[in-house]
Design a protein around this motif. Sequence first.
Motif, PDB file in Angstrom:
ATOM      1  N   SER A  39       0.826  -1.285   0.081  1.00  0.00           N
ATOM      2  CA  SER A  39       0.027  -0.123   0.122  1.00  0.00           C
ATOM      3  C   SER A  39       0.787   1.252   0.055  1.00  0.00           C
ATOM      4  O   SER A  39       2.078   1.075   0.163  1.00  0.00           O
ATOM      5  N   ASP A  40       0.134   2.375  -0.375  1.00  0.00           N
ATOM      6  CA  ASP A  40       0.997   3.619  -0.563  1.00  0.00           C
ATOM      7  C   ASP A  40       1.837   3.574  -1.734  1.00  0.00           C
ATOM      8  O   ASP A  40       1.809   3.114  -2.579  1.00  0.00           O
ATOM      9  N   ASN A 116      -4.493  -1.751   7.799  1.00  0.00           N
ATOM     10  CA  ASN A 116      -5.127  -0.486   7.211  1.00  0.00           C
ATOM     11  C   ASN A 116      -4.501   0.695   8.021  1.00  0.00           C
ATOM     12  O   ASN A 116      -4.819   0.799   9.196  1.00  0.00           O
ATOM     13  N   SER A 118      -4.039   3.899   6.626  1.00  0.00           N
ATOM     14  CA  SER A 118      -4.441   4.988   5.503  1.00  0.00           C
ATOM     15  C   SER A 118      -4.586   6.262   6.419  1.00  0.00           C
ATOM     16  O   SER A 118      -4.376   7.321   6.012  1.00  0.00           O
TER      17      SER A 118
END
Length: 202
Positions: A39-40, A116, A118
């Motif tokens: 992610s990211d 997660n 985020s």
Amino acid sequence: MSLLIFLVHILAHICRSPATSLNSTFLFNGFRPSDLNLSDSATVTRTGALSLTNGHLATNPGIKGHAFYPAILQFKKPPGAKKTQSFSTRFVFEIVSQFPESGGHGLVFVLAPATNFSQATGGSYLGLFNRENNGNPANHVFAVEFDTVQQEKMNDKGGNHVGIDVIGANSSFLKPATYYTEFGKKEKMVLDCQTTIQAWIE
């Protein structure tokens, strides 16, 4: 260089107690994108290396990257047991900066109940926490940070250290980064030296 976040694996990882077995091991010698939940800014390069950030601190000062092993690791079996299973991991990393005069905040090995992040902030919060939830007992996060920047608000005693973080980015325990020679002598180590470093967490 920007913030590097290492979440669960880099290059080689051996861990005991995954959900399927109490005494299993697994090993990576390079990655494929399908091996990890990315992610990211995290990507897998053509050579199989895990790149967590792209090094463009100037264009994105809060940059972060996450890479999680895709299976659940069960450290208590049964889940209600009082005793937690032990684990051991070894991995190789290299902190590389495009700008020799500036650096990011290093990287982190983390165990967490979810993947997660985020809402987490890069920089001093390591891509795991933010100003509002840092230190919250509900975080249930255990992390080992390889930090290259001293942050007074995090009570860092130096800018080149290894710290143990529980529920927040303020280390419960930290020591200057060092290693032992083959003769048992302790030597100082510079984490952002742009040289391959092997770490062992147990």
